[in-house]
Design a protein around this motif. Structure first.
Motif, PDB file in Angstrom:
ATOM      1  N   ALA A  15      35.546  28.708 -20.192  1.00  0.00           N
ATOM      2  CA  ALA A  15      34.683  27.669 -20.766  1.00  0.00           C
ATOM      3  C   ALA A  15      35.374  26.819 -21.834  1.00  0.00           C
ATOM      4  CB  ALA A  15      33.418  28.290 -21.338  1.00  0.00           C
ATOM      5  N   SER A  16      36.087  27.432 -22.760  1.00  0.00           N
ATOM      6  CA  SER A  16      36.692  26.652 -23.847  1.00  0.00           C
ATOM      7  C   SER A  16      37.770  25.707 -23.316  1.00  0.00           C
ATOM      8  CB  SER A  16      37.264  27.577 -24.918  1.00  0.00           C
ATOM      9  OG  SER A  16      38.262  28.429 -24.372  1.00  0.00           O
ATOM     10  N   LEU A  17      38.544  26.156 -22.352  1.00  0.00           N
ATOM     11  CA  LEU A  17      39.573  25.302 -21.751  1.00  0.00           C
ATOM     12  C   LEU A  17      38.917  24.171 -20.960  1.00  0.00           C
ATOM     13  CD1 LEU A  17      42.492  24.644 -21.066  1.00  0.00           C
ATOM     14  CD2 LEU A  17      42.366  26.345 -19.218  1.00  0.00           C
ATOM     15  N   ARG A  18      37.892  24.502 -20.186  1.00  0.00           N
ATOM     16  CA  ARG A  18      37.180  23.489 -19.394  1.00  0.00           C
ATOM     17  C   ARG A  18      36.590  22.411 -20.295  1.00  0.00           C
ATOM     18  NH1 ARG A  18      33.663  26.623 -17.309  1.00  0.00           N
ATOM     19  NH2 ARG A  18      31.913  25.999 -18.605  1.00  0.00           N
ATOM     20  N   GLU A  19      35.961  22.814 -21.384  1.00  0.00           N
ATOM     21  CA  GLU A  19      35.358  21.848 -22.308  1.00  0.00           C
ATOM     22  C   GLU A  19      36.415  20.950 -22.951  1.00  0.00           C
ATOM     23  OE1 GLU A  19      32.201  21.108 -22.970  1.00  0.00           O
ATOM     24  OE2 GLU A  19      31.431  22.613 -21.577  1.00  0.00           O
ATOM     25  N   ALA A  20      37.546  21.528 -23.335  1.00  0.00           N
ATOM     26  CA  ALA A  20      38.615  20.745 -23.968  1.00  0.00           C
ATOM     27  C   ALA A  20      39.193  19.720 -22.992  1.00  0.00           C
ATOM     28  CB  ALA A  20      39.716  21.674 -24.481  1.00  0.00           C
ATOM     29  N   ILE A  21      39.427  20.138 -21.761  1.00  0.00           N
ATOM     30  CA  ILE A  21      39.962  19.223 -20.751  1.00  0.00           C
ATOM     31  C   ILE A  21      38.944  18.131 -20.448  1.00  0.00           C
ATOM     32  CG2 ILE A  21      40.698  19.021 -18.345  1.00  0.00           C
ATOM     33  CD1 ILE A  21      41.823  21.897 -18.620  1.00  0.00           C
ATOM     34  N   ALA A  22      37.687  18.506 -20.291  1.00  0.00           N
ATOM     35  CA  ALA A  22      36.633  17.534 -19.986  1.00  0.00           C
ATOM     36  C   ALA A  22      36.520  16.491 -21.092  1.00  0.00           C
ATOM     37  CB  ALA A  22      35.305  18.250 -19.782  1.00  0.00           C
ATOM     38  N   GLU A  23      36.607  16.935 -22.322  1.00  0.00           N
ATOM     39  CA  GLU A  23      36.524  16.001 -23.445  1.00  0.00           C
ATOM     40  C   GLU A  23      37.671  14.996 -23.420  1.00  0.00           C
ATOM     41  OE1 GLU A  23      36.857  16.282 -28.249  1.00  0.00           O
ATOM     42  OE2 GLU A  23      35.620  17.796 -27.256  1.00  0.00           O
ATOM     43  N   GLN A  24      38.878  15.474 -23.155  1.00  0.00           N
ATOM     44  CA  GLN A  24      40.039  14.581 -23.090  1.00  0.00           C
ATOM     45  C   GLN A  24      39.898  13.574 -21.948  1.00  0.00           C
ATOM     46  OE1 GLN A  24      42.873  14.295 -25.100  1.00  0.00           O
ATOM     47  NE2 GLN A  24      41.589  15.533 -26.452  1.00  0.00           N
ATOM     48  N   LEU A  25      39.451  14.044 -20.794  1.00  0.00           N
ATOM     49  CA  LEU A  25      39.275  13.147 -19.655  1.00  0.00           C
ATOM     50  C   LEU A  25      38.189  12.119 -19.921  1.00  0.00           C
ATOM     51  CD1 LEU A  25      39.613  15.808 -16.832  1.00  0.00           C
ATOM     52  CD2 LEU A  25      41.199  13.919 -17.273  1.00  0.00           C
ATOM     53  N   ALA A  26      37.097  12.530 -20.526  1.00  0.00           N
ATOM     54  CA  ALA A  26      36.019  11.596 -20.864  1.00  0.00           C
ATOM     55  C   ALA A  26      36.510  10.550 -21.860  1.00  0.00           C
ATOM     56  CB  ALA A  26      34.823  12.351 -21.416  1.00  0.00           C
ATOM     57  N   ASP A  27      37.345  10.976 -22.803  1.00  0.00           N
ATOM     58  CA  ASP A  27      37.913  10.034 -23.776  1.00  0.00           C
ATOM     59  C   ASP A  27      38.781   8.975 -23.097  1.00  0.00           C
ATOM     60  OD1 ASP A  27      36.662  11.337 -25.856  1.00  0.00           O
ATOM     61  OD2 ASP A  27      38.483  12.359 -26.571  1.00  0.00           O
ATOM     62  N   HIS A  28      39.283   9.303 -21.902  1.00  0.00           N
ATOM     63  CA  HIS A  28      40.115   8.361 -21.152  1.00  0.00           C
ATOM     64  C   HIS A  28      39.315   7.595 -20.102  1.00  0.00           C
ATOM     65  CE1 HIS A  28      43.434  10.574 -23.016  1.00  0.00           C
ATOM     66  NE2 HIS A  28      44.117   9.456 -22.794  1.00  0.00           N
ATOM     67  N   GLY A  29      37.990   7.674 -20.176  1.00  0.00           N
ATOM     68  CA  GLY A  29      37.144   6.831 -19.352  1.00  0.00           C
ATOM     69  C   GLY A  29      36.611   7.441 -18.074  1.00  0.00           C
ATOM     70  N   TYR A  30      36.886   8.704 -17.821  1.00  0.00           N
ATOM     71  CA  TYR A  30      36.374   9.339 -16.613  1.00  0.00           C
ATOM     72  C   TYR A  30      34.956   9.864 -16.825  1.00  0.00           C
ATOM     73  CZ  TYR A  30      41.148   9.236 -14.878  1.00  0.00           C
ATOM     74  OH  TYR A  30      42.380   8.824 -14.469  1.00  0.00           O
ATOM     75  N   GLU A  31      34.163   9.824 -15.776  1.00  0.00           N
ATOM     76  CA  GLU A  31      32.850  10.460 -15.755  1.00  0.00           C
ATOM     77  C   GLU A  31      33.099  11.879 -15.262  1.00  0.00           C
ATOM     78  OE1 GLU A  31      29.532   8.828 -15.697  1.00  0.00           O
ATOM     79  OE2 GLU A  31      30.283   6.863 -16.249  1.00  0.00           O
ATOM     80  N   VAL A  32      32.954  12.882 -16.127  1.00  0.00           N
ATOM     81  CA  VAL A  32      33.345  14.243 -15.799  1.00  0.00           C
ATOM     82  C   VAL A  32      32.130  15.135 -15.579  1.00  0.00           C
ATOM     83  CG1 VAL A  32      34.657  16.264 -16.563  1.00  0.00           C
ATOM     84  CG2 VAL A  32      35.438  13.974 -17.209  1.00  0.00           C
ATOM     85  N   ASP A  33      32.098  15.764 -14.405  1.00  0.00           N
ATOM     86  CA  ASP A  33      31.146  16.842 -14.134  1.00  0.00           C
ATOM     87  C   ASP A  33      31.954  18.130 -14.147  1.00  0.00           C
ATOM     88  OD1 ASP A  33      28.904  15.258 -13.874  1.00  0.00           O
ATOM     89  OD2 ASP A  33      29.080  15.090 -11.698  1.00  0.00           O
ATOM     90  N   GLN A  34      31.317  19.221 -14.563  1.00  0.00           N
ATOM     91  CA  GLN A  34      32.019  20.487 -14.691  1.00  0.00           C
ATOM     92  C   GLN A  34      31.369  21.570 -13.839  1.00  0.00           C
ATOM     93  OE1 GLN A  34      32.739  21.633 -18.812  1.00  0.00           O
ATOM     94  NE2 GLN A  34      32.198  19.557 -19.434  1.00  0.00           N
TER      95      GLN A  34
END
Length: 75
Positions: A15-34
């Motif tokens: 979970a912690s790794l998934r959340e960190a990656i998702a946050e970085q991707l969202a910051d770069h403009g992606y719509e992220v589903d997990q």
């Protein structure tokens, strides 16, 4: 920066790794589903055609390679 309409599915059981990656991707403009399992990812793939899939290969239950296979169109 990518087009904001790029929808990405991120599959990671930690979970912690998934959340960190998702946050970085969202910051770069992606719509992220997990998804935290391969089963959850396959269920999401049945409902939506994602532009990009990023998956952990070692998942409990359905592994990442099976998730990628499920995402590919049938021949």
């Amino acid at each position: 920066m990518p087009d904001s309409s790029k929808h990405l599915l991120l599959i990671e059981d930690e979970a912690s790794l998934r959340e960190a990656i998702a946050e970085q991707l969202a910051d770069h403009g992606y719509e992220v589903d997990q998804a935290d399992t391969g089963e959850a990812a396959v269920a999401r793939l049945a409902d939506f055609a994602y532009d990009i899939i990023i998956t952990d290969l070692r998942l409990p239950g359905i592994d990442g390679s099976a998730v990628v296979e499920a995402a590919l169109p049938l021949p």
